[in-house]
Scaffold this motif. Sequence first.
Motif, PDB file in Angstrom:
ATOM      1  N   ILE A 129     139.420   0.007  72.269  1.00  0.00           N
ATOM      2  CA  ILE A 129     139.479   1.339  72.874  1.00  0.00           C
ATOM      3  C   ILE A 129     139.708   1.178  74.379  1.00  0.00           C
ATOM      4  O   ILE A 129     138.868   0.617  75.084  1.00  0.00           O
ATOM      5  CB  ILE A 129     138.188   2.136  72.630  1.00  0.00           C
ATOM      6  N   VAL A 130     140.842   1.669  74.867  1.00  0.00           N
ATOM      7  CA  VAL A 130     141.180   1.484  76.281  1.00  0.00           C
ATOM      8  C   VAL A 130     141.159   2.795  77.057  1.00  0.00           C
ATOM      9  O   VAL A 130     141.327   2.792  78.278  1.00  0.00           O
ATOM     10  CB  VAL A 130     142.557   0.791  76.428  1.00  0.00           C
ATOM     11  N   ASN A 131     140.951   3.890  76.366  1.00  0.00           N
ATOM     12  CA  ASN A 131     140.796   5.168  77.070  1.00  0.00           C
ATOM     13  C   ASN A 131     140.047   6.118  76.142  1.00  0.00           C
ATOM     14  O   ASN A 131     140.454   6.338  75.005  1.00  0.00           O
ATOM     15  CB  ASN A 131     142.154   5.771  77.451  1.00  0.00           C
ATOM     16  N   GLY A 132     138.941   6.635  76.628  1.00  0.00           N
ATOM     17  CA  GLY A 132     138.101   7.529  75.847  1.00  0.00           C
ATOM     18  C   GLY A 132     136.811   7.768  76.592  1.00  0.00           C
ATOM     19  O   GLY A 132     136.713   7.530  77.800  1.00  0.00           O
ATOM     20  N   VAL A 182     144.905   8.120  68.954  1.00  0.00           N
ATOM     21  CA  VAL A 182     144.195   8.464  67.731  1.00  0.00           C
ATOM     22  C   VAL A 182     143.276   9.642  68.011  1.00  0.00           C
ATOM     23  O   VAL A 182     142.677   9.730  69.088  1.00  0.00           O
ATOM     24  CB  VAL A 182     143.360   7.264  67.221  1.00  0.00           C
ATOM     25  N   GLY A 183     143.143  10.537  67.048  1.00  0.00           N
ATOM     26  CA  GLY A 183     142.110  11.562  67.136  1.00  0.00           C
ATOM     27  C   GLY A 183     142.575  12.883  67.702  1.00  0.00           C
ATOM     28  O   GLY A 183     143.763  13.179  67.765  1.00  0.00           O
ATOM     29  N   SER A 194     142.671   6.417  73.117  1.00  0.00           N
ATOM     30  CA  SER A 194     143.828   5.553  73.304  1.00  0.00           C
ATOM     31  C   SER A 194     143.387   4.146  72.920  1.00  0.00           C
ATOM     32  O   SER A 194     142.376   3.645  73.415  1.00  0.00           O
ATOM     33  CB  SER A 194     144.313   5.583  74.756  1.00  0.00           C
ATOM     34  N   VAL A 195     144.127   3.528  72.011  1.00  0.00           N
ATOM     35  CA  VAL A 195     143.717   2.265  71.411  1.00  0.00           C
ATOM     36  C   VAL A 195     144.814   1.228  71.587  1.00  0.00           C
ATOM     37  O   VAL A 195     145.979   1.495  71.300  1.00  0.00           O
ATOM     38  CB  VAL A 195     143.426   2.439  69.906  1.00  0.00           C
ATOM     39  N   LEU A 196     144.431   0.050  72.069  1.00  0.00           N
ATOM     40  CA  LEU A 196     145.352  -1.075  72.140  1.00  0.00           C
ATOM     41  C   LEU A 196     145.072  -1.973  70.945  1.00  0.00           C
ATOM     42  O   LEU A 196     143.964  -2.485  70.787  1.00  0.00           O
ATOM     43  CB  LEU A 196     145.168  -1.852  73.440  1.00  0.00           C
ATOM     44  N   VAL A 197     146.066  -2.143  70.091  1.00  0.00           N
ATOM     45  CA  VAL A 197     145.913  -2.942  68.874  1.00  0.00           C
ATOM     46  C   VAL A 197     146.581  -4.294  69.089  1.00  0.00           C
ATOM     47  O   VAL A 197     147.802  -4.379  69.284  1.00  0.00           O
ATOM     48  CB  VAL A 197     146.527  -2.232  67.657  1.00  0.00           C
TER      49      VAL A 197
END
Length: 401
Positions: A129-132, A182-183, A194-197
Amino acid sequence: MLNIAETLYAWCREARPFALATVVDVSGSAPLPPGTALAVSADGDVIGSVSGGCVEAAVYELCRETLESAGAPVLTRFGYSDSDAFAVGLTCGGEIEILVQRLDPAVQPQLTAALAEMAADRPAAVAQIVNGSEELLGGTLYVPAEGPYGGTLGGRREAEAVAVAAQARALLRAGRTGRIEVGGDADTCPERLSVLVHTSARPPRMLIFGAVDFADALSEAGRFLGYRVTVCDARPVFATRARFPHADEVVTDWPHRYLAATEVDSRTAVCVLTHDAKFDIPLLRLALSLPVGYVGAMGSRRTHEQRLELLREAGVPEVDLARLNSPIGLDLGARTPQETAISITAEIIAHANDATGLPLSRRTGPIHAPVSASRKGALADPPKSSTPYAGPVAVDGWLPG
């Protein structure tokens, strides 16, 4: 993270806490892509890079502070300093956003499990998780190719974890690394994240058909670029390990028959170097119907025109013919096998990145165009073929065996 996975796994096995600095966003002409990481152990050891040297010292200090304070994850941005090009900033003119967080293998076993898979070259993903919200920032999930995900996102956040894991597994199936959103849906994942995979997938494949001198040079160049290279030819006297020491495997089989039986995906590059119709036509008819990323064929312009006519006669539609890169390679004036290999791999790289292949000196704008999650680590997604593979193709009344 993938650039330092083996070292991070060693630290996890030793239960050494460390600070991880990850490039999570890039704009302009930044030197390294999202997902690249630098880590500092509790003992002061450092591994990796986030900028190629521009801001490493400042990031190192942030990592040390985060380790000592055991504080919350920190997002920070570095850009070019107009007042002093030697100040902390990117002298290349771009900007990068970096997430710095403290990770402790003793309390985050999912990270050890994920890094074990990555270090062993087995497919796995880490969703970060890079933004939340402050509660979720820096949270990680381990998402294997099969089976349940590992880790939590803190508190009662099962809906968010399920949504993140589903998106991460989709990228893992495609073999892609990238940032996703996501979401924002009250019924599934209320919070927008915002997710970095980080995806560790099998190396992409380069299938070279034709055991010729050009194939040896191309197999060496392909392996240098990280491809798993296969050389295939129906003639056993030419398809030998001694002639192709750089290939991962050398196969003696009819090209179209081997291609029909082997595994390919959207990152696969198919390079046909035989320029012999009895091999080329059934092979290309099949290759152009498959979801591979790149199909190129060697030959003169006259050979190319004759090949197109034969493929049309074999029932290949124009939408599939448009995917054929022939004559193969970029116009570099290449003549030797080594120069030709560079020409071909340059075209494959340009194709994968939707690039022009023009000299940078003749272009304007940013050198490094943004790379979306849907394209990172993969060749261009090919259009779906309108013609399914229906077996070998007769060429002038002759059917290959």
